[in-house]
Enzyme design. Structure first.
Site, PDB file in Angstrom:
ATOM      1  CG  ASP A 692      46.591  44.409  55.008  1.00 46.87           C
ATOM      2  OD1 ASP A 692      45.913  45.425  54.791  1.00 46.87           O
ATOM      3  OD2 ASP A 692      46.182  43.251  54.797  1.00 46.87           O
ATOM      4  CE  LYS A 696      43.364  41.975  56.019  1.00 47.86           C
ATOM      5  NZ  LYS A 696      43.670  40.767  55.219  1.00 47.86           N
TER       6      LYS A 696
END
Length: 839
Positions: A692, A696
């Site tokens: 995750d 980003k």
């Protein structure tokens, strides 16, 4: 009703001492006996002369036209005649209970005359009297209603059949009044009757030869203006069923506002372009004398209405109103041989004139290569043939390429005295239409600057009208909204919408209208605005199966100017639709990282769709939740700064874990606590894998113009390889296997005077990594708390002292706030009122 005594002696109609207020009542004000009975209260005894001009009862003229058509076609007109007779006689009962009274007798005589005319019309008796007979049939409604109104107003009121006074002759632009003859006849009538209170039939007149005629549909307004001139009136009030002249058709623009005032010129422009309140010819007689006209609502007499006068007070918007003319076509004559040749336009319009084709709008480029005009759709073929014949020689010689016809169009007109000399009006109109994905086929603006007209596709009419209405601050910016993914973030967003939407509409002029909600399996579509707080509950087992194509088509409603889909899911399949939605003019807002960090080709298609259309793609909440991370990076780059590096803590979950991990408790215990608090995903491996955070980092890299993909990021997973594929319950049972390796890393970091933090770093070129790093005590990331995210930008300007963005970076509320911020940014960009963010 108390009556005022008639004048003791006849007075010259031109006497300046004689005040006069003309009232005109339309068919909706005469719908039934109850409506007619209320008229007395609407005609105050504040003038010595009170002429009342009336239309036919609502629906009567249409019925009479149908009777005339039936008679001409040899059909049975008797049932329609019986129904019309019964309606009027029943209305008369309210004012004259006895059936044999003078009102009933007069009405029966009118219907007997109507029956004779219908019989003659059916048999073709005296074909030379056809037009006059048809005018008597069509104008019978005013004869009937005037008798009913006279009875309702009282015995002191007289009735004037306008055919006794009004003399007109037909002309190309409509009926033209013979003012001298009409004034003389009115003077004679008043000398004979000596009445100050008179009910006058609208719509009807006679020509110079004494033949009956009419002033055209809606001609009773014109009748009222004519009699206002003939009576030298000080005021004219037109009573209808709306509160005044509205800024747009309320059936198409529910937020249309009632205009307090407008000039004659503004009213004429709107009337010509289809505003239903006024007949296009109405204002000519009163404008010549400067008589003010007020439009009022007989069903809401407390409303002040709209004042139409020579000069009016300036308005907040340069545009007073907008209107549509539907069912038009564009005729375009194109040819290289037209350039610089005198008389081409004259030749074209002479041909149209000869063919009886009316031109609504004209447009010609300065190159003179083409001339186009807008005509009624029903006249397009006739116009095409006439121009083709007129330019047959030029077409045969190749100097003109022929006449092109474009159908299924309408004309949108923006009207306002405030447009004169005001810069940017055309730009605001065109930008508003562009934002609503409306293509303009032709545009025209006169030198007076009071009207800008554009020809657009008929299918875009409602959306264009609403977009233009909002562009000039006449109504809120309406955005059709669909929300996908009513999970933690989606529910928080819907709650925030529910709290803010009313105030946003009132203070900011933005109407966010939630019309669709969907989960991965179900969806609910609504034509009416949904209550955001209750929307999630609509996705029960009875809801429709989720169909993203149908969902997007519903959100992109043809009648609403703007559309937006907010994707709060984490679905790659939904992200795969973004490019198509953006290309279709749907704005997209999301915290979903799959689009920004997924397949590079898909990302490129999204960027291309966003650049080629008038739609926006905002995704601030994909990095840092509600923190202004992406916008800060974009501002740095847009102002010419050079990015050297990005590093920081991009996971609220991992931030909490390493802010809490001081060796006093096993790392596995902290993971279990974080899961219990809802900080982690249901499967903590989704956080501990670092994937995750890597997404980003890819999003930030691409925002900086670097073509980075997930495969280019060196990602350290905190999950031992042996635990990555086991079932969740097995992983949770063996979670303690993380403790010893993590404790060893903490001890090693402390030996060097450092601490542990989970860090993402983007260096030069494709240098990108995600993992646990030992940081010195003075590093900014060592001074965060709880779930704080921290992003540090090292740039040419911020080289020695990097720019830091820090704050809570996890949780449904702050993430939803980030999403909501993007929603509002788009609404503001669509043209919300200046200064609304400071309201």
């Amino acid at each position: 009703m108390s009556a005022v005594a008639p004048l003791a002696s006849p007075v010259s109609p031109a006497s300046p001492a004689l005040a006069c207020h003309v009232h005109k009542f339309g068919g909706s004000s005469l719908a039934d006996a109850a409506h007619i009975d209320r008229l007395a209260a609407l005609v105050p005894a504040d003038a010595r002369l009170r002429p009342v001009v009336v239309s036919a009862m609502a629906g009567t003229t249409n019925a009479l036209v149908a009777l005339g058509d039936a008679a001409a076609a040899g059909e049975d007109w008797k049932p329609g005649w019986d129904a019309l007779r019964q309606r009027h006689l029943e209305t008369a009962d309210a004012f004259e209970p006895e059936a044999g009274g003078p009102l009933h007798v007069a009405l029966e005589a009118e219907f007997a005359a109507l029956a004779r005319d219908l019989r003659d019309h059916a048999s073709g008796v005296d074909p030379h009297a056809h037009d006059a007979r048809l005018a008597r049939i069509h104008g019978c409604g005013e004869q009937l209603s005037s008798r009913l109104v006279q009875a309702a107003l009282g015995p002191d009121w007289r009735r004037l059949d306008a055919r006794e006074v009004l003399v007109v002759h037909a002309a190309e632009m409509g009926a033209v009044v013979d003012w001298d003859a009409s004034r003389a006849r009115l003077a004679s009538w008043r000398l004979a009757h000596g009445a100050r209170d008179v009910v006058i039939t609208g719509f009807v007149a006679r020509d110079a030869d004494g033949h009956d005629t009419t002033l055209g549909r809606n001609g009773s307004d014109y009748s009222a203006a004519i009699f206002a001139q003939l009576f030298d009136a000080d005021a004219l009030t037109i009573w209808t069923d709306v509160d005044g002249v509205l800024s747009a058709d309320p059936r198409l623009v529910p937020d249309a506002v009632c205009l307090a005032s407008m000039s004659y010129a503004e009213a004429c422009e709107l009337a010509y372009f289809g505003a239903d309140v006024l007949h296009p010819q109405t204002l000519a007689p009163v404008q010549a004398r400067g008589t003010p006209v007020r439009i009022r609502n007989s069903r809401n007499p407390a409303a002040p209405g709209t004042l139409i006068a020579m000069d009016t007070a300036p308005a907040a918007s340069p545009v007073k109103g907008l209107s549509l003319v539907r069912d038009v076509a564009v005729l375009e004559l194109v040819g290289n041989g037209l350039v610089g040749v005198p008389g081409m336009a004259e030749r074209m319009f002479a041909a149209l004139h000869g063919a009886g084709v009316s031109v609504t709008m004209i447009s010609q480029g300065s190159s003179e290569h083409s001339i186009c005009c807008v005509v009624r759709a029903g006249q397009a073929t006739r116009g095409h043939d006439a121009i083709t014949a007129a330019f047959a020689d030029a077409i045969a010689e190749g100097q003109a390429q022929g006449v092109a016809v474009t159908r299924d169009l309408c004309v949108l007109a923006a009207v306002g005295d405030g447009m004169v000399g005001t810069q940017g009006v055309a730009a605001r109109l065109l930008d508003g239409l562009a934002q609503a994905r409306v293509n303009i086929r032709a545009i025209a603006q006169g030198a007076s600057e009071r009207n800008i007209s554009v020809a657009i596709a008929q299918e875009d009419a409602t959306r264009a009208l609403r977009a233009a209405h909002a562009a000039f601050w006449l109504s809120p910016q309406t955005v059709s909204v669909g929300v996908i993914g009513p999970g933690n973030v989606g529910r928080a967003l819907l709650t925030q919408l529910a709290e803010v939407i009313p105030a946003l509409r009132a203070r900011a002029g933005v109407d966010l209208r939630l019309r669709a909600v969907a989960s991965s399996r179900r969806m609910h579509l609504s034509d009416a605005a949904l209550d955001p707080e209750a929307a999630g509950a609509l996705l029960d087992d009875e809801a429709d199966a989720c169909d993203l194509d149908a969902f997007a088509a519903h959100v992109r409603a043809d009648h609403l100017p703007h559309a937006m889909i907010v994707d709060c899911s984490a679905s790659d399949a939904v992200a795969a639709r973004y490019a198509d939605w953006l290309a279709a003019g749907i704005h997209v807002v999301t915290p979903n990282k799959h689009a920004g960090s997924g397949d590079w080709q898909r990302y490129a298609r999204i960027a291309e769709a966003r650049a080629s259309g008038h739609s926006r793609f905002l995704y601030e909440a994909t990095v840092g939740a509600g923190l202004p991370v992406i916008v800060t990076l974009r501002n740095l780059l847009d102002t010419g700064d050079t990015l050297h590096a990005i590093d920081g803590m991009l996971s609220g979950t991992l931030a909490w874990l390493f802010n809490s991990f001081d060796g006093s408790r096993p790392f596995s215990e902290l993971v279990r606590e974080a899961r219990a608090l809802g900080y982690t995903e249901p499967d903590p491996r989704d956080d501990l894998s670092g994937l995750d955070v890597a997404r980003k980092l890819v999003i930030l890299a691409r925002e900086a113009g670097r073509p980075l993909s997930l495969a280019d990021v060196d990602v350290e997973s905190l999950v031992p390889e042996a635990l990555r594929e086991v079932p969740l319950d097995v992983f949770l049972a063996r979670l303690s296997e993380l403790d010893a390796p993590m404790q060893a890393r903490l001890d090693a970091a402390r030996a060097d005077g450092c601490g542990l933090r989970h860090i993402a770093r983007l260096g030069a070129g494709s240098d990108a990594s995600v993992g646990v790093r030992a940081l010195p005590a003075d590093h900014a990331c060592m001074h965060t708390r709880l779930t704080d995210n921290l992003v540090q930008f090292t740039t040419a300007r911020y080289a020695e002292n990097p720019l830091v963005v820090q704050g809570p970076g996890a949780g449904p509320q702050v993430t939803a706030a980030g999403v909501f911020g993007d929603v509002l940014a788009i609404a503001h960009a669509l043209g919300a009122r200046t200064g609304w963010r400071h309201a």
